[in-house]
Design a protein around this motif. Structure first.
Motif, PDB file in Angstrom:
ATOM      1  N   GLU A 158       0.714  -1.023   0.082  1.00 39.96           N
ATOM      2  CA  GLU A 158       0.132   0.126   0.078  1.00 39.96           C
ATOM      3  C   GLU A 158       0.705   1.406   0.081  1.00 39.96           C
ATOM      4  O   GLU A 158       0.470   2.362  -0.865  1.00 39.96           O
ATOM      5  N   GLY A 159       1.871   1.347   0.796  1.00 43.75           N
ATOM      6  CA  GLY A 159       2.841   2.328   0.953  1.00 43.75           C
ATOM      7  C   GLY A 159       3.281   2.734  -0.694  1.00 43.75           C
ATOM      8  O   GLY A 159       3.677   3.792  -1.064  1.00 43.75           O
ATOM      9  N   LEU A 160       3.866   1.536  -1.251  1.00 46.43           N
ATOM     10  CA  LEU A 160       4.492   1.570  -2.608  1.00 46.43           C
ATOM     11  C   LEU A 160       3.441   2.118  -3.420  1.00 46.43           C
ATOM     12  O   LEU A 160       3.862   3.061  -4.361  1.00 46.43           O
ATOM     13  N   ILE A 161       2.331   1.872  -3.283  1.00 44.35           N
ATOM     14  CA  ILE A 161       1.337   2.015  -4.586  1.00 44.35           C
ATOM     15  C   ILE A 161       1.080   3.729  -3.898  1.00 44.35           C
ATOM     16  O   ILE A 161       0.925   4.330  -5.095  1.00 44.35           O
ATOM     17  N   ASN A 162       0.910   4.204  -3.107  1.00 45.40           N
ATOM     18  CA  ASN A 162       0.508   5.200  -2.414  1.00 45.40           C
ATOM     19  C   ASN A 162       1.663   6.374  -3.086  1.00 45.40           C
ATOM     20  O   ASN A 162       1.563   7.487  -3.429  1.00 45.40           O
ATOM     21  N   ARG A 163       2.938   5.944  -2.808  1.00 47.96           N
ATOM     22  CA  ARG A 163       4.376   6.747  -3.349  1.00 47.96           C
ATOM     23  C   ARG A 163       4.094   6.706  -4.932  1.00 47.96           C
ATOM     24  O   ARG A 163       4.428   7.720  -5.409  1.00 47.96           O
ATOM     25  N   GLU A 164       3.758   5.677  -5.529  1.00 52.72           N
ATOM     26  CA  GLU A 164       3.729   5.805  -6.860  1.00 52.72           C
ATOM     27  C   GLU A 164       2.707   6.739  -7.597  1.00 52.72           C
ATOM     28  O   GLU A 164       3.026   7.415  -8.441  1.00 52.72           O
ATOM     29  N   ASN A 165       1.715   6.685  -6.928  1.00 53.66           N
ATOM     30  CA  ASN A 165       0.527   7.665  -7.342  1.00 53.66           C
ATOM     31  C   ASN A 165       0.888   9.000  -6.944  1.00 53.66           C
ATOM     32  O   ASN A 165       0.510   9.890  -7.833  1.00 53.66           O
ATOM     33  N   LEU A 166       1.675   9.339  -5.803  1.00 58.87           N
ATOM     34  CA  LEU A 166       1.938  10.575  -5.563  1.00 58.87           C
ATOM     35  C   LEU A 166       3.059  11.198  -6.572  1.00 58.87           C
ATOM     36  O   LEU A 166       3.007  12.194  -7.074  1.00 58.87           O
ATOM     37  N   LYS A 167       3.707  10.198  -7.096  1.00 55.14           N
ATOM     38  CA  LYS A 167       5.016  10.388  -7.949  1.00 55.14           C
ATOM     39  C   LYS A 167       4.329  10.758  -9.423  1.00 55.14           C
ATOM     40  O   LYS A 167       4.853  11.892 -10.238  1.00 55.14           O
ATOM     41  N   ARG A 168       3.117  10.022  -9.664  1.00 54.98           N
ATOM     42  CA  ARG A 168       2.665  10.240 -10.992  1.00 54.98           C
ATOM     43  C   ARG A 168       2.055  11.511 -10.935  1.00 54.98           C
ATOM     44  O   ARG A 168       2.009  12.284 -12.034  1.00 54.98           O
ATOM     45  N   ILE A 169       1.200  11.931  -9.755  1.00 57.87           N
ATOM     46  CA  ILE A 169       0.735  13.220  -9.558  1.00 57.87           C
ATOM     47  C   ILE A 169       1.624  14.530  -9.790  1.00 57.87           C
ATOM     48  O   ILE A 169       1.493  15.329 -10.615  1.00 57.87           O
ATOM     49  N   ARG A 170       2.892  14.009  -9.152  1.00 58.88           N
ATOM     50  CA  ARG A 170       3.841  15.214  -9.144  1.00 58.88           C
ATOM     51  C   ARG A 170       4.523  15.352 -10.595  1.00 58.88           C
ATOM     52  O   ARG A 170       4.614  16.461 -11.077  1.00 58.88           O
ATOM     53  N   ASP A 171       4.592  14.217 -11.318  1.00 61.94           N
ATOM     54  CA  ASP A 171       5.105  14.171 -12.722  1.00 61.94           C
ATOM     55  C   ASP A 171       3.942  15.028 -13.475  1.00 61.94           C
ATOM     56  O   ASP A 171       4.562  15.878 -14.585  1.00 61.94           O
ATOM     57  N   CYS A 172       2.793  14.827 -13.361  1.00 65.70           N
ATOM     58  CA  CYS A 172       1.774  15.515 -14.082  1.00 65.70           C
ATOM     59  C   CYS A 172       1.768  17.003 -13.812  1.00 65.70           C
ATOM     60  O   CYS A 172       1.581  17.786 -14.657  1.00 65.70           O
ATOM     61  N   MET A 173       1.939  17.263 -12.415  1.00 66.85           N
ATOM     62  CA  MET A 173       2.036  18.739 -12.105  1.00 66.85           C
ATOM     63  C   MET A 173       3.148  19.144 -12.678  1.00 66.85           C
ATOM     64  O   MET A 173       2.976  20.725 -13.121  1.00 66.85           O
ATOM     65  N   ALA A 174       4.487  18.849 -12.770  1.00 68.28           N
ATOM     66  CA  ALA A 174       5.431  19.416 -13.649  1.00 68.28           C
ATOM     67  C   ALA A 174       5.368  19.629 -15.014  1.00 68.28           C
ATOM     68  O   ALA A 174       5.850  20.870 -15.306  1.00 68.28           O
ATOM     69  N   ARG A 175       4.301  19.080 -15.636  1.00 64.08           N
ATOM     70  CA  ARG A 175       3.884  19.451 -17.124  1.00 64.08           C
ATOM     71  C   ARG A 175       3.015  20.702 -17.192  1.00 64.08           C
ATOM     72  O   ARG A 175       2.674  21.013 -18.230  1.00 64.08           O
ATOM     73  N   LEU A 176       2.484  21.017 -16.045  1.00 63.30           N
ATOM     74  CA  LEU A 176       1.491  22.090 -16.153  1.00 63.30           C
ATOM     75  C   LEU A 176       2.138  23.389 -16.275  1.00 63.30           C
ATOM     76  O   LEU A 176       3.372  23.578 -16.209  1.00 63.30           O
ATOM     77  N   PRO A 177       1.455  24.572 -16.961  1.00 60.95           N
ATOM     78  CA  PRO A 177       2.083  25.843 -17.256  1.00 60.95           C
ATOM     79  C   PRO A 177       2.533  26.257 -15.761  1.00 60.95           C
ATOM     80  O   PRO A 177       1.883  25.901 -14.746  1.00 60.95           O
TER      81      PRO A 177
END
Length: 170
Positions: free
Chosen positions: A99-118
């Protein structure tokens, strides 16, 4: 009003009703459901529709109100009844390794998407979400008006939602 007259007057307007519903609800299925609900309401009131001078205006007003009711009820249900499983996964201090790994992966994915925002949208979103700043403080720091801060935040959330759902669909 007979069914032939109803079909002749109201059915040609369905595409316009759908476009308004889609604009408000941002979902094809929800928009189709709203238009269907509209036609059910209109059919039930068909005896009074013969006196309507402008069917388009009445229909657009009704579809707008139906959609706004759907948006309001959806936001109420989201805020009043949070998903217990989601809350447990976010707040559980004794989460398993998986669960911790999945939560960290989801957070990383969201952070990566946020980095692509203007840049402006990303900054406003980070200040609001991670630093819990009020709109007035964000406006002071960015030089934007409070209204523009709200608009940028809304745009950022919509783009982020689109990006994460696009990645889920891959």
């Amino acid at each position: 009003m007979s069914s032939e007259e109803f079909n002749r007057v109201w059915l040609p307007l369905s595409e316009r009703f759908y476009r308004v519903a889609y604009y408000i609800l941002e979902s094809e299925a929800e928009a189709q459901d709203a238009v269907q609900d509209l036609f059910v309401k209109l059919w039930r009131k068909r005896d009074f529709l013969g006196a309507v001078n402008n069917p388009l205006a009445l229909g657009l007003t009704m579809i707008k109100n139906l959609c706004l009711d759907r948006v309001r009820s959806a936001s109420r249900s989201r805020t009043v009844h949070p998903d217990p499983e989601l809350m447990a996964s976010v707040t559980a201090p004794d989460e398993t390794l998986d669960e911790g790994l999945i939560n960290r992966e989801n957070l990383k994915r969201i952070r990566d998407c946020m980095a692509r925002l203007p840049e402006k949208q990303r900054k406003v979103l980070e200040m609001r979400i991670f630093e819990n700043m009020p709109y007035s403080e964000i406006a002071l720091r960015t030089g934007l008006s409070e209204i523009n801060v709200r608009v940028k935040l809304s745009e950022a959330r919509k783009k982020l939602k689109r990006m994460t759902s696009d990645e889920d669909n891959r």
